[in-house]
Scaffold this motif. Structure first.
Motif, PDB file in Angstrom:
ATOM      1  N   LEU A  68      38.068  31.504  34.891  1.00  0.00           N
ATOM      2  CA  LEU A  68      38.429  30.010  35.211  1.00  0.00           C
ATOM      3  C   LEU A  68      37.590  28.887  34.755  1.00  0.00           C
ATOM      4  CD1 LEU A  68      39.180  29.489  39.143  1.00  0.00           C
ATOM      5  CD2 LEU A  68      40.785  29.675  37.218  1.00  0.00           C
ATOM      6  N   VAL A  81      39.956  28.435  31.084  1.00  0.00           N
ATOM      7  CA  VAL A  81      40.485  26.714  32.141  1.00  0.00           C
ATOM      8  C   VAL A  81      40.250  25.911  32.266  1.00  0.00           C
ATOM      9  CG1 VAL A  81      42.129  26.279  33.875  1.00  0.00           C
ATOM     10  CG2 VAL A  81      41.981  29.147  33.836  1.00  0.00           C
ATOM     11  N   VAL A 121      43.163  25.860  44.260  1.00  0.00           N
ATOM     12  CA  VAL A 121      44.110  26.263  43.112  1.00  0.00           C
ATOM     13  C   VAL A 121      45.543  26.853  43.852  1.00  0.00           C
ATOM     14  CG1 VAL A 121      44.457  29.050  42.637  1.00  0.00           C
ATOM     15  CG2 VAL A 121      42.064  28.290  42.816  1.00  0.00           C
ATOM     16  N   SER A 165      46.757  27.414  39.394  1.00  0.00           N
ATOM     17  CA  SER A 165      46.351  26.170  38.402  1.00  0.00           C
ATOM     18  C   SER A 165      45.107  25.951  39.299  1.00  0.00           C
ATOM     19  CB  SER A 165      46.959  25.490  37.295  1.00  0.00           C
ATOM     20  OG  SER A 165      48.414  24.676  38.783  1.00  0.00           O
ATOM     21  N   LEU A 166      44.414  24.969  38.678  1.00  0.00           N
ATOM     22  CA  LEU A 166      44.103  24.719  39.525  1.00  0.00           C
ATOM     23  C   LEU A 166      44.204  22.617  39.757  1.00  0.00           C
ATOM     24  CD1 LEU A 166      40.019  25.501  37.835  1.00  0.00           C
ATOM     25  CD2 LEU A 166      41.385  25.969  39.652  1.00  0.00           C
TER      26      LEU A 166
END
Length: 233
Positions: free
Chosen positions: A42, A46, A96, A105-106
């Motif tokens: 993450l 990400v 999340v 995904s965030l």
């Protein structure tokens, strides 16, 4: 034991490209089981906040990153559905949440919303002393004095500071749910019907959505409320 994980064999929920490099970091022991994504992924892949494991370890050593209200010092700590990842110094807070297709995904949320997290009840049992233990989707346990109002597949909201239950969403017809796995991962709708399957087979649930609806097994859906569908909370 190797500390690496082949990209082609990671769970479909992991937000990583599978055909760029051969290996990625392996998740350590902790919540969410094999579905948990290492925190390093993450931070690096990400968010782009670090370029390397060394940089991640430095940030973690400064208690700069919180998960569900607790400072984390292990870059391999598994992160999974409904976890809250916070960067207090940046005033950035993320939940999340599955995107369309079921990849994690965030979703950015406000500081107030980041003060609690959602948990799906997957087990319930009485413990010595008469209290009830609720086992959540990520493997954590919550102890309550009276468990009569809680059932498997219900959802609860837990305060990240004192770990108390601040909300309860029953699993029932009319409940708002999101699919977290399967072909309909990321879709949100209301439960139309719950079909109980005799024997050991999975029950199925029919969900109506704005574009029609879908049917899936109840293990794949989680009860939510409107505050868990986006970043406006």
């Amino acid at each position: 034991m190797t500390k690496h994980q082949k990209r082609l064999s990671v769970p479909k929920s992991w937000p990583v490209e599978r055909k760029t490099d051969v290996f990625t970091v392996k998740a350590g022991a902790g919540p969410h089981g094999k579905e948990g994504v290492p925190l390093l992924i993450l931070l690096r892949d990400v968010l782009g906040y670090v370029d390397s494991k060394k940089e991640a370890r430095y940030a973690l050593s400064e208690d700069a990153i919180l998960v569900n209200g607790d400072p984390i010092n292990d870059e391999q700590r598994p992160i999974g559905i409904f976890d809250i990842v916070a960067f207090p110094a940046r005033e950035e807070y993320y939940r999340v949440f599955p995107d369309e297709g079921g990849r994690l995904s965030l979703t950015e949320v406000g500081e107030d919303a980041a003060g609690s997290r959602l948990g799906k009840i997957e087990g319930k049992q009485q413990v010595p002393g008469g209290d009830t233990q609720l086992t959540l989707h990520d493997g954590t346990n919550v102890i309550v004095e009276d468990g009569s109002e809680y059932s498997a597949n219900d959802s609860i909201v837990i305060d990240n500071e004192d770990k108390s239950i601040v909300a309860h969403f029953p699993y029932e017809e009319g409940a708002l749910v999101t699919a977290v796995r399967g072909n309909h991962g990321g879709k949100i709708g209301e439960v139309d019907a719950i079909d109980v399957t005799p024997g050991s087979g999975s029950n199925t649930v029919t969900v109506s959505t704005e574009d029609g609806g879908f049917e899936t097994v109840e293990e794949y859906v989680v009860v939510i409320d409107e505050n868990f569908t986006g970043g406006d909370d």
